[in-house]
Design an enzyme around this catalytic site. Sequence first.
Site, mmCIF file in Angstrom:
data_model
loop_
_atom_site.group_PDB
_atom_site.id
_atom_site.type_symbol
_atom_site.label_atom_id
_atom_site.label_comp_id
_atom_site.label_asym_id
_atom_site.label_seq_id
_atom_site.Cartn_x
_atom_site.Cartn_y
_atom_site.Cartn_z
ATOM 1 N N HIS A 139 50.011 42.489 73.018
ATOM 2 C CA HIS A 139 48.865 42.858 73.865
ATOM 3 C C HIS A 139 47.926 43.715 73.003
ATOM 4 O O HIS A 139 48.389 44.411 72.093
ATOM 5 C CB HIS A 139 49.432 43.681 75.024
ATOM 6 C CG HIS A 139 48.448 44.083 76.079
ATOM 7 N ND1 HIS A 139 47.556 45.114 75.925
ATOM 8 C CD2 HIS A 139 48.238 43.602 77.332
ATOM 9 C CE1 HIS A 139 46.842 45.258 77.033
ATOM 10 N NE2 HIS A 139 47.233 44.352 77.902
ATOM 11 N N ASP A 216 57.122 48.027 73.108
ATOM 12 C CA ASP A 216 56.201 48.014 74.241
ATOM 13 C C ASP A 216 56.913 47.297 75.387
ATOM 14 O O ASP A 216 56.997 46.080 75.424
ATOM 15 C CB ASP A 216 54.915 47.277 73.832
ATOM 16 C CG ASP A 216 53.981 47.028 75.017
ATOM 17 O OD1 ASP A 216 54.329 47.430 76.145
ATOM 18 O OD2 ASP A 216 52.912 46.432 74.799
ATOM 19 N N GLN A 219 56.159 44.745 80.017
ATOM 20 C CA GLN A 219 56.530 43.549 80.785
ATOM 21 C C GLN A 219 58.039 43.385 80.967
ATOM 22 O O GLN A 219 58.478 42.511 81.714
ATOM 23 C CB GLN A 219 55.945 42.282 80.136
ATOM 24 C CG GLN A 219 54.438 42.222 80.135
ATOM 25 C CD GLN A 219 53.824 42.209 81.533
ATOM 26 O OE1 GLN A 219 54.482 41.887 82.523
ATOM 27 N NE2 GLN A 219 52.563 42.583 81.621
ATOM 28 N N LYS A 242 53.039 48.685 86.773
ATOM 29 C CA LYS A 242 53.668 47.361 86.705
ATOM 30 C C LYS A 242 55.099 47.402 87.234
ATOM 31 O O LYS A 242 55.760 46.370 87.322
ATOM 32 C CB LYS A 242 53.671 46.842 85.259
ATOM 33 C CG LYS A 242 52.264 46.611 84.698
ATOM 34 C CD LYS A 242 52.344 45.973 83.329
ATOM 35 C CE LYS A 242 51.096 46.165 82.500
ATOM 36 N NZ LYS A 242 50.008 45.252 82.824
ATOM 37 N N CYS A 380 44.255 40.011 77.585
ATOM 38 C CA CYS A 380 44.246 41.063 76.569
ATOM 39 C C CYS A 380 45.153 40.696 75.408
ATOM 40 O O CYS A 380 45.832 41.550 74.831
ATOM 41 C CB CYS A 380 44.672 42.422 77.130
ATOM 42 S SG CYS A 380 43.573 43.040 78.382
HETATM 43 C C1 LIG Z 1 52.714 43.904 77.090
HETATM 44 C C2 LIG Z 1 51.724 44.910 77.551
HETATM 45 N N1 LIG Z 1 51.493 45.997 76.814
HETATM 46 C C3 LIG Z 1 50.629 46.935 77.185
HETATM 47 C C4 LIG Z 1 49.914 46.835 78.353
HETATM 48 C C5 LIG Z 1 48.935 47.899 78.700
HETATM 49 O O1 LIG Z 1 49.308 48.554 79.856
HETATM 50 P P1 LIG Z 1 48.318 49.570 80.566
HETATM 51 O O2 LIG Z 1 47.023 48.878 80.746
HETATM 52 O O3 LIG Z 1 49.013 49.886 81.835
HETATM 53 O O4 LIG Z 1 48.215 50.772 79.679
HETATM 54 C C6 LIG Z 1 50.117 45.723 79.167
HETATM 55 C C7 LIG Z 1 49.364 45.563 80.423
HETATM 56 O O5 LIG Z 1 48.572 44.703 80.641
HETATM 57 C C8 LIG Z 1 51.035 44.738 78.753
HETATM 58 O O6 LIG Z 1 51.241 43.642 79.488
#
Ligand SMILES: Cc1ncc(COP(=O)(O)O)c(C=O)c1O
Lengths: 422, 150
Positions: A139, A216, A219, A242, A380
């Site tokens: 992401h 990270d 998910q 999430k 993203c």
């Molecule tokens: C794999 C992953 N990493 C990071 C993020 C970023 O999360 P946040 O926007 O809650 O900071 C997301 C969310 O879309 C994600 O799916």
Amino acid sequence: MAAIVEELISIRPKPSDGWNVERIRKDFPVLRQTVNGKPLVYLDNAASSQVPVMVIERGAQYIEQEHSNIHRGVHYLSMRATTAYEGAREKVKRFINARDVKECIFVRGATEGVNLVMHGYGRKFIGEGDEIIISALEHHANIVPWQMLCEERGAKLRVIPMNDAGELLMDEYQALLNERTKFVAVTHVSNALGSVVPVRDVIESAHKYGAPVLIDGAQWAPHARIDVQDLDCDFYTFSGHKIFAPTGSGVVYGKADLLEKMNPFQGGGDMIKSVTFEKTIYADLPNKFEAGTPAIASQIGLGAAIDYLNIIGREKAAAYEHQLLSYATERISALEGVRIIGTAREKLGVLSFTIDGVHPHDIGTILDQQGIAVRAGHHCAQPVMKRFNLPATARASFAFYNTTEEIDQLINAIEKVIEVFV
Amino acid sequence: MSELSELYQQVILDHNKKPRNFRKLETANRSAEGYNPLCGDQLNIYLQVEDDQLKDVSFEGSGCAISKASASMMTQAVKGKSKQEAELIFDEFHRMVTGRLNEEKEPNQLGRLTIFAGVRDFPVRVKCATLAWHTLHAALNNQPTISTEN
Ligand SMILES: Cc1ncc(COP(=O)(O)O)c(C=O)c1O
């Protein structure tokens, strides 16, 4: 400061075999509404999941009865708020099996988690000629901060490639590792494709070169158990919104010895022991990394969301979600002209697809007209899209409150899209 | 589904499938690239401008049905028009899709472009419909690239 632990709700899953999804759905007020005259079918859980009553009520209780700042007051309300906030941290500690609550830093979400590690660790310990490894599945939240660091420090970003199924090429990863590797940051599950990354292997190999690893878990956290000690990761981050908590909540875990030697992230109130114009002495963990007033209601809500997950039974929820994903995969595969993007052997929660001759945004709009919420876009994760030569995909993502009937409705709606466009 | 059929009218679907003036213009003396980072929609507009007149117009790129059809029909609508006339149509188009011009009651130069009136019921799709127009505006004013997020 000794954490005062809020009374933990007894966490015994109800002894029943099947998954009573109708009962579970009653816990989520959002799901009761209609959209464009149709019952809402919420299949955008990978973007943000919904919030159960128990969490809403806990947040409301703070606002109604405890609203005040934490760590700052000797008065009654502040003590109650502090107790609730630190109680949520204790719940997070158990949720991820950290050794100590001080390793659980509250952040605004996974994005802030990655940025905290980049600033605190990266800017202190990574220099010219050093290499940082990320993966092709990331992401933007786990790409851009490392790019910024590389630019600033003259370090180099290396990327683990993937195959056409969306699985990382672990041999290529081994080949990227070397003495210059100073950090590895990879996702646990791809938000665009659903691929599960073998993070245990990633971590073990990186450690042979002495490189710390950030996972990270944005998910992964909604779907499966996290054990940071067992994984032996150095950092792990996820977002509250999430995993059935409100926006503005999240966690970055770090091993205590690393967090101790890192620079603070932001400066300000609450992160200090003493301040003079000559010198500031930083607070101990975790406060060192929590400058200013946090999203107290949201973080307390995250604690309540963890309670909720424990009550409904995480394993059973995961098994049910697995069934949903298999069912959806099977039904979508059977549709002519529809292609599933991301066919890794191990997947969680996410089903990305395209329809021949139809742009994903048009799919999104037509589905929305039928009350079905999916994500249409690049998620993203533009490098993932580029890898598959696609501008975008449509993505359905599942939670334990979704039903097979909802998947049937999704299929009908996709058929409708094909009808409009062909 | 009635709002939906307002949005995806046959003409729009047809222009999406067979976009008109969909090519690079060899004689172009102006061009601009338009980008919608939210959707990844991307298109190039090519213009051959002579004595303030849009002698020829074409486009290339990828995007959703709304953005593609809008670009295709825009090229037809502005070909042969003066710079000023093209800008006027853009203004009217923009007001129509954002619900600030009633194309049935107020006089306008939109012609067949009124087929995009349904977009006003889909606020998140307004950018799709206007991307080509913003890009045309940029090309006319010698801005090489535009993004809908600025
Ligand atoms: C794999 C992953 N990493 C990071 C993020 C970023 O999360 P946040 O926007 O809650 O900071 C997301 C969310 O879309 C994600 O799916």
